[in-house]
Design a protein around this motif. Structure first.
Motif, short mmCIF file in Angstrom:
data_model
loop_
_atom_site.label_atom_id
_atom_site.label_comp_id
_atom_site.label_asym_id
_atom_site.label_seq_id
_atom_site.Cartn_x
_atom_site.Cartn_y
_atom_site.Cartn_z
N GLU A 67 0.81 -1.22 0.00
CA GLU A 67 0.00 0.00 0.00
C GLU A 67 0.84 1.27 0.00
O GLU A 67 0.32 2.35 -0.28
CB GLU A 67 -0.92 0.02 1.23
N ASP B 290 4.46 3.42 -1.12
CA ASP B 290 5.50 3.51 -2.14
C ASP B 290 6.79 4.03 -1.53
O ASP B 290 6.82 4.47 -0.37
CB ASP B 290 5.06 4.40 -3.30
N VAL C 242 -3.95 -5.02 -3.43
CA VAL C 242 -3.90 -3.64 -3.91
C VAL C 242 -4.08 -3.63 -5.43
O VAL C 242 -3.73 -4.59 -6.12
CB VAL C 242 -2.56 -2.94 -3.55
N ASN D 227 -3.24 -0.54 -8.14
CA ASN D 227 -2.73 0.82 -8.26
C ASN D 227 -2.54 1.19 -9.72
O ASN D 227 -2.07 0.38 -10.52
CB ASN D 227 -1.39 0.97 -7.52
N SER E 11 -1.24 4.61 -12.33
CA SER E 11 -0.64 5.95 -12.42
C SER E 11 -0.54 6.35 -13.88
O SER E 11 -0.18 5.53 -14.74
CB SER E 11 0.75 5.96 -11.77
N ASP F 248 -2.76 9.62 -9.81
CA ASP F 248 -2.67 8.30 -9.19
C ASP F 248 -4.03 7.86 -8.67
O ASP F 248 -4.78 8.66 -8.09
CB ASP F 248 -1.69 8.32 -8.01
N ARG G 263 -5.46 4.56 -6.27
CA ARG G 263 -4.99 3.45 -5.45
C ARG G 263 -6.19 2.80 -4.74
O ARG G 263 -7.12 3.47 -4.31
CB ARG G 263 -3.96 3.93 -4.41
N GLU H 224 -7.18 -0.40 -1.90
CA GLU H 224 -6.80 -1.40 -0.92
C GLU H 224 -8.03 -2.24 -0.59
O GLU H 224 -9.07 -1.71 -0.19
CB GLU H 224 -6.26 -0.75 0.36
N SER I 292 -7.18 8.74 -4.33
CA SER I 292 -6.61 9.27 -5.56
C SER I 292 -5.94 10.60 -5.26
O SER I 292 -6.27 11.28 -4.29
CB SER I 292 -7.69 9.46 -6.64
N SER J 270 3.49 9.41 -3.83
CA SER J 270 2.04 9.21 -3.86
C SER J 270 1.48 8.87 -2.49
O SER J 270 2.12 8.18 -1.69
CB SER J 270 1.69 8.10 -4.87
N GLY K 160 -2.12 7.37 -0.37
CA GLY K 160 -2.85 6.12 -0.51
C GLY K 160 -3.64 5.78 0.72
O GLY K 160 -4.03 6.65 1.51
#
Length: 758
Positions: A110, A112, A454, A456, A458, A483, A485, A487, A507, A537, A539
């Motif tokens: 989750e 980066d 997840v 994701n 981009s 982005d 994302r 979960e 986002s 990013s 999330g």
């Protein structure tokens, strides 16, 4: 892969002994022949001389990589100013990076990383799982400072790019072998095949293995879990590695159109360095004697490196990495090129059991753990980057677009105060479920762990323009990133026994800019000033949304090749402002969580010097200074910066006069210093002494006989030693809110390399 290994190594041995004529060597000027050689980097997405790029960047060619024994991302820590790489616990394949104070190394899908990691220009979505060897590295470049315009999101601290070798289109074989202590055996063979029309191909294979550095007092203890975990067995020792890696590079050259396909595959079985119990959190220490119910096992805490540990739940991990990239470049004319990079990468890692508490404990005749975990992770990603590159008169430019999509699954229960009865073990997802037995009253094995997926995505567009004259260069860029994302939590915290499984979405978007002005004193000397932004990013982690981290950086620098190209000095002075700083922390109650600091400030200086005072003699040094200050977390208070304040590397190489057969001796020694530093982001005065990593100075040395004629070819034989003084310093430590656990550095290793090329 295991069945192929003897065959491939046998081919390498036969090839090395076969008296083929020596192929013409590629012209590579050395310091002793022509002063300081050029190093090629792609810091601005085109190949340039490192000295002409107005960015703080360190580059390594193939010879440097060999001399410094660099085979993967984790090996770079002792060679780059303000870069620190630690081997943490939790996974044998997830090094922790710090570059200009920005960190990466989380095992969570989750979150980066603030340092962009690349192979052949392809972004690696997961920094966890990067301690894998590549079979055929040609060069490496480390860009320091935000690279948000040309390299995109998640490069707030910088970017590290590994470039693998391309085919040459003529028959050439290179074979290398290594033997060393701790049962070290390594073999590598690379074969360039003759061109067949427009097609040229290069194949490489690597095998590398060693036994562990720390013995396990409780090896072979078996636990059987339900899928996806299966049966696990505690490791024989810690620090053991067994790697097979393959790479394929193929090129179709139609003059105006060039198409490159590259494939890398690594299969690595390894164990962590060994989590050692350093001490207890005072709030927990009163219950410590309760755990010593097996008098045959000594699990007492110690701050000295132990040669044997009792870890009955730490098992070998198995990592499989593969990557495919297809790069096509079409030259419309001498000024304009269209380039496409299409890539797919896949990560499968069974981390296995992780005996976090640092002890093998028994209660009532059953294995017991205060805190341990087991983990199974899978991730794959697709990416596409399209670039239009041009140069017209005094202008150079690149316009590009980037698309990235990944999915991942991570099943990671954390066992707190848990007994393991002799049955098939099913982690508990709430009261009345599972077959583990908790004696602390914790209702779920996923309270501090998680079972999550997840998704994701981009999307980005960017442009960069450079204008040059004889005395000045102006450059600037812009990038927009969007982005999305997701979960999906199947189990975590109070899910699913209080609240149902749930999907969370987040986002964000961001504009990044950079601008650089360079004053060119002469072709060998230049000064530059640079402003750049970056974006890490945001999330959702554990259903809790966190904001993106943003950065603004101000940098001035100098690059110069002086005294008839015998002295190179590169220096940079920088100031960085960050907002919504993302720091990963862990405690037994909530597991991994974002410890956010509202802002941070880093000030620093970097210096790199290479000198060739006389023929055959080369000196190099790099120095980094970093003053990092993080603001308090509104809830938990002060947040520690974990980067060292000072880093220093010094090295020297002497190439002796040639013998009558044109061979010569070469001796190299390197020393690396890093200052004492903290290892726990949460400030705790009661355990700060245990989680402070001491300063250390490590020495590596290598003696080589180069270009020794053997059977129609030339060989290189090297004797080497790493950690010459056998330092045994603490490398990583963390207060788990119960016990304090740490791992220690790898002890002295030494060996012999033999290599042929024809």
């Amino acid at each position: 892969m295991r069945k192929l290994r003897p065959f491939l190594l046998g081919c390498a041995a036969l090839a090395a002994l076969h008296p083929l004529p020596l192929a013409a060597q590629e012209a590579t000027p050395t310091a002793s022949e022509s002063g300081l050689g050029d190093i090629v980097v792609t810091a601005r997405r085109v190949e340039e001389n490192l000295q002409n790029v107005p960015v703080a960047v360190t580059g390594f060619n193939a010879e440097m990589l060999s001399n410094l024994n660099i085979a993967n991302f984790g090996d770079l820590g002792a060679t780059v100013p303000n870069l620190d790489v630690q081997r943490q616990f939790g996974s044998a394949s997830a090094p922790q990076f710090y570059l200009r104070g920005v960190s990466t190394g989380s095992l969570k899908f989750e979150t980066d990383a603030g340092i962009g990691l690349y192979i052949d220009g392809v972004y690696l979505g997961r920094p966890a799982g990067t301690a894998f060897d590549l079979a055929d590295i040609e060069r490496v470049e480390v860009l320091r400072g935000p690279q948000g315009t040309l390299f995109g999101r998640n490069a707030t601290g910088g970017a590290i790019n590994f470039i693998t070798a391309a085919p040459r289109g003529e028959l050439r074989v290179k074979a290398e072998g290594t033997i060393g202590n701790y049962d070290r055996y390594k073999g590598r063979v690379s074969v360039d095949l003759p061109a067949w029309g427009p097609l040229s191909v290069r194949l490489s294979y690597l095998h590398d293995e060693n036994s562990g550095y720390v013995k396990n007092l409780t090896p072979g203890r078996t636990f059987t879990f339900t899928e996806p975990f299966g049966t696990v067995k505690s490791a024989k020792d810690f620090g053991r590695e067994n790697t097979d890696a393959v790479s394929v590079a193929a090129r179709l050259d139609f003059d105006a159109l060039k198409i490159d396909y590259k494939f890398d595959y690594t299969d690595k079985t390894s164990t962590q360095l060994g989590q050692q119990l350093l001490g207890f959190d005072p709030s927990f220490a009163g219950t410590a004697p309760f755990f010593y119910s097996d008098p045959s096992i000594v699990v007492g805490p110690s701050t000295k490196r132990q040669k044997a540990l009792a870890l009955d739940f730490t098992t070998p991990s198995h990592l499989k990495i593969q990557g495919h990239s297809l790069t096509a470049a079409y030259d419309f004319n001498d000024q304009i090129t269209l380039k496409s990079i299409t890539a797919y990468r896949k990560l499968d890692e069974f981390v296995g059991g992780n005996d976090i508490d640092g002890g093998a404990l028994v209660v009532g005749g059953l294995p017991f753990t205060p805190i341990s975990s087991i983990q199974d992770r899978h991730q794959d990603q697709w990416s596409e980057e399209l670039q239009l590159l041009g140069n017209m008169g005094q202008f150079e430019w690149v316009v590009g677009g980037f698309w990235f999509k990944e999915k991942g699954n991570d099943d990671n229960p954390v066992f707190i105060g848990t007994l393991f009865p002799p049955v098939t073990l099913e982690p508990s997802r709430g009261p009345g479920t599972g077959t583990t037995v908790n004696i602390f009253g914790v209702p779920s094995d996923y309270l501090a762990g998680s079972d999550a997926s997840v998704r994701n995505k981009s999307l980005a567009g960017y442009a960069h323009l450079t204008w040059r004259s004889d005395a000045f260069e102006l450059a600037g860029g812009i990038r927009y990133t969007k982005d999305k994302r997701r979960e999906e939590l199947r189990a975590a915290g109070l899910i699913p026994f209080v609240t149902p499984a749930e999907t969370f979405n987040a986002s964000s978007d961001h504009w990044d800019f950079d601008a650089t002005a360079t004053y060119i004193v002469n072709p060998d000397v230049r000064f530059y000033a640079r402003f750049a932004t970056g974006y890490l990013s945001g999330g959702v982690l554990g259903g809790v949304e966190f904001k993106p981290e943003t950065v603004k950086s101000y940098e001035v620098g100098f690059k110069g090749d002086l005294i008839d190209n015998t002295l190179r000095i590169n220096a940079a002075l920088f100031h960085t402002d960050r907002k919504n700083v993302q720091t990963l922390a862990f405690n037994a109650a909530s597991g991994t969580f974002i410890l956010s600091a509202p802002k941070a400030e880093e000030n620093g200086f970097e210096l790199e010097v290479i000198a060739v005072p006389t023929e055959g003699l080369t000196f190099n040094t790099s120095f980094g200074y970093l003053d990092a200050k993080l603001a308090d977390n509104p809830t938990l208070g002060p947040v520690n910066s974990l980067a060292p304040k000072y880093t220093l590397n010094v090295g020297g190489q002497y190439d002796a006069p040639h013998f009558s057969n044109d061979s010569y001796l070469s001796f190299r020694v390197d020393g690396a210093f890093k200052d004492k530093r903290l290892s726990d982001p949460v400030q705790n005065s009661a355990t700060a002494q245990l989680t402070t990593l001491p300063s250390r100075f490590d020495i590596n040395a290598r003696l080589s006989l180069v270009d020794m004629p053997i059977g129609g070819t030339k060989a290189k034989v090297s004797a080497w030693v790493q950690n010459l003084t056998d330092n045994q310093k603490l490398e990583f430590a963390r207060n788990l809110s119960t016990s304090v656990i740490g791992v220690f550095q790898v002890p002295r290793t030494y060996g012999l390399d033999v290599g042929f090329e024809f």
